[in-house]
Design a protein around this motif. Structure first.
Motif, PDB file in Angstrom:
ATOM      1  N   THR A 108       0.832  -1.194   0.000  1.00 45.47           N
ATOM      2  CA  THR A 108       0.000   0.000   0.000  1.00 45.47           C
ATOM      3  C   THR A 108       0.863   1.238   0.000  1.00 45.47           C
ATOM      4  O   THR A 108       1.454   1.594   1.002  1.00 45.47           O
ATOM      5  CB  THR A 108      -0.906   0.031   1.238  1.00 45.47           C
ATOM      6  N   GLY A 109       0.973   1.889  -1.146  1.00 45.25           N
ATOM      7  CA  GLY A 109       1.568   3.200  -1.255  1.00 45.25           C
ATOM      8  C   GLY A 109       2.858   3.410  -0.510  1.00 45.25           C
ATOM      9  O   GLY A 109       2.982   4.381   0.233  1.00 45.25           O
ATOM     10  N   ALA A 110       3.826   2.546  -0.654  1.00 46.02           N
ATOM     11  CA  ALA A 110       5.070   2.692   0.079  1.00 46.02           C
ATOM     12  C   ALA A 110       5.888   3.864  -0.447  1.00 46.02           C
ATOM     13  O   ALA A 110       5.742   4.294  -1.580  1.00 46.02           O
ATOM     14  CB  ALA A 110       5.889   1.409  -0.023  1.00 46.02           C
ATOM     15  N   VAL A 111       6.770   4.382   0.407  1.00 44.01           N
ATOM     16  CA  VAL A 111       7.689   5.435   0.007  1.00 44.01           C
ATOM     17  C   VAL A 111       8.981   4.784  -0.447  1.00 44.01           C
ATOM     18  O   VAL A 111       9.606   4.039   0.300  1.00 44.01           O
ATOM     19  CB  VAL A 111       7.973   6.389   1.173  1.00 44.01           C
ATOM     20  N   HIS A 112       9.404   5.027  -1.694  1.00 42.47           N
ATOM     21  CA  HIS A 112      10.478   4.268  -2.299  1.00 42.47           C
ATOM     22  C   HIS A 112      11.715   5.101  -2.568  1.00 42.47           C
ATOM     23  O   HIS A 112      11.654   6.131  -3.211  1.00 42.47           O
ATOM     24  CB  HIS A 112      10.019   3.640  -3.625  1.00 42.47           C
ATOM     25  N   ASP A 113      12.844   4.646  -2.064  1.00 38.12           N
ATOM     26  CA  ASP A 113      14.136   5.144  -2.515  1.00 38.12           C
ATOM     27  C   ASP A 113      14.704   4.186  -3.550  1.00 38.12           C
ATOM     28  O   ASP A 113      15.416   4.591  -4.460  1.00 38.12           O
ATOM     29  CB  ASP A 113      15.109   5.266  -1.337  1.00 38.12           C
ATOM     30  N   GLU A 114      14.383   2.900  -3.405  1.00 40.10           N
ATOM     31  CA  GLU A 114      14.847   1.882  -4.334  1.00 40.10           C
ATOM     32  C   GLU A 114      13.689   0.942  -4.642  1.00 40.10           C
ATOM     33  O   GLU A 114      12.832   0.701  -3.798  1.00 40.10           O
ATOM     34  CB  GLU A 114      16.002   1.075  -3.739  1.00 40.10           C
ATOM     35  N   ARG A 115      13.686   0.399  -5.853  1.00 44.49           N
ATOM     36  CA  ARG A 115      12.702  -0.607  -6.198  1.00 44.49           C
ATOM     37  C   ARG A 115      13.139  -1.952  -5.648  1.00 44.49           C
ATOM     38  O   ARG A 115      14.334  -2.253  -5.604  1.00 44.49           O
ATOM     39  CB  ARG A 115      12.568  -0.711  -7.715  1.00 44.49           C
ATOM     40  N   PRO A 116      12.196  -2.802  -5.266  1.00 45.46           N
ATOM     41  CA  PRO A 116      12.558  -4.175  -4.940  1.00 45.46           C
ATOM     42  C   PRO A 116      13.182  -4.845  -6.153  1.00 45.46           C
ATOM     43  O   PRO A 116      12.918  -4.459  -7.293  1.00 45.46           O
ATOM     44  CB  PRO A 116      11.213  -4.814  -4.577  1.00 45.46           C
ATOM     45  N   ARG A 141       1.701  -7.150   9.868  1.00 47.23           N
ATOM     46  CA  ARG A 141       2.522  -8.361   9.930  1.00 47.23           C
ATOM     47  C   ARG A 141       3.161  -8.612   8.567  1.00 47.23           C
ATOM     48  O   ARG A 141       2.816  -9.557   7.860  1.00 47.23           O
ATOM     49  CB  ARG A 141       1.681  -9.561  10.346  1.00 47.23           C
ATOM     50  N   PRO A 142       4.125  -7.766   8.164  1.00 46.52           N
ATOM     51  CA  PRO A 142       4.747  -7.935   6.850  1.00 46.52           C
ATOM     52  C   PRO A 142       5.573  -9.205   6.733  1.00 46.52           C
ATOM     53  O   PRO A 142       6.006  -9.571   5.646  1.00 46.52           O
ATOM     54  CB  PRO A 142       5.639  -6.697   6.729  1.00 46.52           C
ATOM     55  N   ASP A 143       5.782  -9.896   7.880  1.00 50.21           N
ATOM     56  CA  ASP A 143       6.580 -11.118   7.886  1.00 50.21           C
ATOM     57  C   ASP A 143       5.776 -12.342   7.484  1.00 50.21           C
ATOM     58  O   ASP A 143       6.347 -13.419   7.275  1.00 50.21           O
ATOM     59  CB  ASP A 143       7.159 -11.346   9.283  1.00 50.21           C
ATOM     60  N   LEU A 144       4.461 -12.219   7.357  1.00 52.98           N
ATOM     61  CA  LEU A 144       3.626 -13.381   7.082  1.00 52.98           C
ATOM     62  C   LEU A 144       3.553 -13.685   5.586  1.00 52.98           C
ATOM     63  O   LEU A 144       3.475 -12.781   4.759  1.00 52.98           O
ATOM     64  CB  LEU A 144       2.208 -13.156   7.597  1.00 52.98           C
ATOM     65  N   ALA A 145       3.548 -14.977   5.264  1.00 48.53           N
ATOM     66  CA  ALA A 145       3.207 -15.432   3.919  1.00 48.53           C
ATOM     67  C   ALA A 145       1.757 -15.896   3.953  1.00 48.53           C
ATOM     68  O   ALA A 145       1.330 -16.561   4.898  1.00 48.53           O
ATOM     69  CB  ALA A 145       4.116 -16.578   3.496  1.00 48.53           C
ATOM     70  N   ALA A 170       0.887 -15.808  -1.386  1.00 49.47           N
ATOM     71  CA  ALA A 170       1.062 -14.401  -1.722  1.00 49.47           C
ATOM     72  C   ALA A 170       1.475 -13.646  -0.474  1.00 49.47           C
ATOM     73  O   ALA A 170       1.189 -14.079   0.651  1.00 49.47           O
ATOM     74  CB  ALA A 170      -0.238 -13.822  -2.283  1.00 49.47           C
ATOM     75  N   GLY A 171       2.147 -12.520  -0.653  1.00 52.28           N
ATOM     76  CA  GLY A 171       2.574 -11.727   0.488  1.00 52.28           C
ATOM     77  C   GLY A 171       3.024 -10.348   0.079  1.00 52.28           C
ATOM     78  O   GLY A 171       3.194 -10.044  -1.100  1.00 52.28           O
ATOM     79  N   HIS A 172       3.233  -9.504   1.079  1.00 55.15           N
ATOM     80  CA  HIS A 172       3.646  -8.127   0.849  1.00 55.15           C
ATOM     81  C   HIS A 172       5.064  -8.058   0.291  1.00 55.15           C
ATOM     82  O   HIS A 172       5.941  -8.823   0.689  1.00 55.15           O
ATOM     83  CB  HIS A 172       3.610  -7.343   2.158  1.00 55.15           C
ATOM     84  N   VAL A 173       5.265  -7.107  -0.610  1.00 55.04           N
ATOM     85  CA  VAL A 173       6.623  -6.798  -1.061  1.00 55.04           C
ATOM     86  C   VAL A 173       7.214  -5.701  -0.180  1.00 55.04           C
ATOM     87  O   VAL A 173       8.385  -5.742   0.183  1.00 55.04           O
ATOM     88  CB  VAL A 173       6.656  -6.402  -2.557  1.00 55.04           C
ATOM     89  N   ASP A 174       6.413  -4.710   0.165  1.00 56.50           N
ATOM     90  CA  ASP A 174       6.799  -3.704   1.144  1.00 56.50           C
ATOM     91  C   ASP A 174       5.554  -2.997   1.632  1.00 56.50           C
ATOM     92  O   ASP A 174       4.439  -3.302   1.209  1.00 56.50           O
ATOM     93  CB  ASP A 174       7.846  -2.726   0.597  1.00 56.50           C
ATOM     94  N   LEU A 175       5.750  -2.051   2.557  1.00 54.38           N
ATOM     95  CA  LEU A 175       4.631  -1.412   3.228  1.00 54.38           C
ATOM     96  C   LEU A 175       4.866   0.087   3.332  1.00 54.38           C
ATOM     97  O   LEU A 175       5.973   0.572   3.049  1.00 54.38           O
ATOM     98  CB  LEU A 175       4.454  -2.029   4.624  1.00 54.38           C
ATOM     99  N   GLY A 214       5.986   3.608   4.342  1.00 51.25           N
ATOM    100  CA  GLY A 214       7.198   3.958   5.059  1.00 51.25           C
ATOM    101  C   GLY A 214       8.422   3.265   4.521  1.00 51.25           C
ATOM    102  O   GLY A 214       9.543   3.546   4.940  1.00 51.25           O
ATOM    103  N   GLY A 215       8.218   2.326   3.565  1.00 44.84           N
ATOM    104  CA  GLY A 215       9.347   1.667   2.941  1.00 44.84           C
ATOM    105  C   GLY A 215       9.804   0.403   3.626  1.00 44.84           C
ATOM    106  O   GLY A 215      10.846  -0.157   3.272  1.00 44.84           O
ATOM    107  N   ASN A 216       9.061  -0.076   4.640  1.00 41.81           N
ATOM    108  CA  ASN A 216       9.454  -1.315   5.302  1.00 41.81           C
ATOM    109  C   ASN A 216       9.335  -2.495   4.344  1.00 41.81           C
ATOM    110  O   ASN A 216       8.352  -2.623   3.622  1.00 41.81           O
ATOM    111  CB  ASN A 216       8.572  -1.570   6.530  1.00 41.81           C
ATOM    112  N   ALA A 217      10.338  -3.362   4.361  1.00 41.85           N
ATOM    113  CA  ALA A 217      10.334  -4.518   3.469  1.00 41.85           C
ATOM    114  C   ALA A 217       9.324  -5.549   3.934  1.00 41.85           C
ATOM    115  O   ALA A 217       9.164  -5.803   5.132  1.00 41.85           O
ATOM    116  CB  ALA A 217      11.723  -5.139   3.417  1.00 41.85           C
ATOM    117  N   GLY A 218       8.632  -6.157   2.979  1.00 42.46           N
ATOM    118  CA  GLY A 218       7.731  -7.248   3.273  1.00 42.46           C
ATOM    119  C   GLY A 218       8.413  -8.592   3.108  1.00 42.46           C
ATOM    120  O   GLY A 218       9.588  -8.677   2.713  1.00 42.46           O
ATOM    121  N   VAL A 219       7.675  -9.660   3.373  1.00 40.84           N
ATOM    122  CA  VAL A 219       8.248 -11.002   3.355  1.00 40.84           C
ATOM    123  C   VAL A 219       8.825 -11.367   1.992  1.00 40.84           C
ATOM    124  O   VAL A 219       9.819 -12.099   1.898  1.00 40.84           O
ATOM    125  CB  VAL A 219       7.196 -12.037   3.813  1.00 40.84           C
ATOM    126  N   PHE A 220       8.236 -10.851   0.914  1.00 42.46           N
ATOM    127  CA  PHE A 220       8.689 -11.213  -0.428  1.00 42.46           C
ATOM    128  C   PHE A 220       9.414 -10.064  -1.140  1.00 42.46           C
ATOM    129  O   PHE A 220       9.423  -9.990  -2.362  1.00 42.46           O
ATOM    130  CB  PHE A 220       7.501 -11.688  -1.267  1.00 42.46           C
TER     131      PHE A 220
END
Length: 224
Positions: free
Chosen positions: A33-41, A109-113, A131-136, A138-144
């Motif tokens: 959801t609308g993460a703030v990105h400095d770098e792409r995954p 819970r970005p750590d969940l698959a 399926a799972g989050h790529v990031d969230l 604020g830019g926090n990394a998700g599980v995938f």
């Protein structure tokens, strides 16, 4: 319930879907959801996609993993590991909401698959979907977050409630634009035990989020 394709302009949700054989499968949801990105995954390279025969269009045929093993009886997945990218995640059930969209793993819970629990269980005959989050935000990394780094031949391990571990070998990684998501190719039924791992990917825009999805195709090659 027949699923539908929907894109929420306030997020980078995706809900590709297909009616296939005896049951309807939908996956997607708000995986970021609308993460703030400095770098792409990381994004998968073209060399990790399925290779079509000369002169043919790029479409998936039978999974190339060899050897394949006999499918297991159904049993719920409990834990998912992808050693190549240091994923070691508990698995949560995902369900369809009242609109026919797959509910995402909890945003806190970005750590969940997530696993589509009305579909095939990983290791059983058919196409299991995770399926799972790529990031969230604020830019926090998700599980995938690192899913695009995987290469053909990497393994995905799923611990099941029957105390068996289903080991899948990656056949390919492909990336699709949301409006061209090949539902039948991704979710098509199989007599073998196959797995899909899906997250958001592709281009990113602040107003619409990610423009595509990364899909990992894998086939059961061992049981422990």
């Amino acid at each position: 319930m027949a699923p539908r394709n929907t894109t929420d302009s306030s997020s980078s949700s995706f809900i590709p879907s297909a009616r296939l054989l005896a049951w309807t499968l939908v996956v997607g949801a708000v995986l970021v959801t609308g993460a703030v990105h400095d770098e792409r995954p990381p994004q998968p390279s073209a060399g990790q996609a399925f290779s079509p025969p000369p002169g043919a269009t790029a479409r998936r045929t039978a999974a190339p993993s060899d050897p394949a093993v006999s499918p297991l009886p159904p049993a719920e997945p409990l834990w998912l590991r992808i050693p190549a990218i240091n994923v070691n995640a508990p698995v949560t059930k995902l369900h369809l909401d009242s609109s026919g969209a797959l509910e995402p793993p909890p945003a806190d819970r970005p750590d969940l698959a997530g696993w589509y629990s009305e579909g095939t269980t990983p290791g059983s005959a058919g196409t299991a979907v995770t399926a799972g989050h790529v990031d969230l935000p604020g830019g926090n990394a998700g599980v995938f977050y690192e899913l695009g780094v995987l290469t053909k031949g990497d393994t995905i391990e799923i611990n099941r409630a029957d105390q068996r571990t289903a080991v899948f070998t990656v056949d390919a990684l492909e990336i699709y634009e949301k409006d061209r998501f090949p539902s039948e190719k991704v979710y098509g039924s199989s007599e073998r035990a196959e797995l899909r791992v899906i997250t958001c990917g592709g281009g990113y825009a602040k107003d619409t989020g990610y423009q595509g999805n990364i899909v990992v195709y894998a086939t059961l090659t061992a049981v422990r």
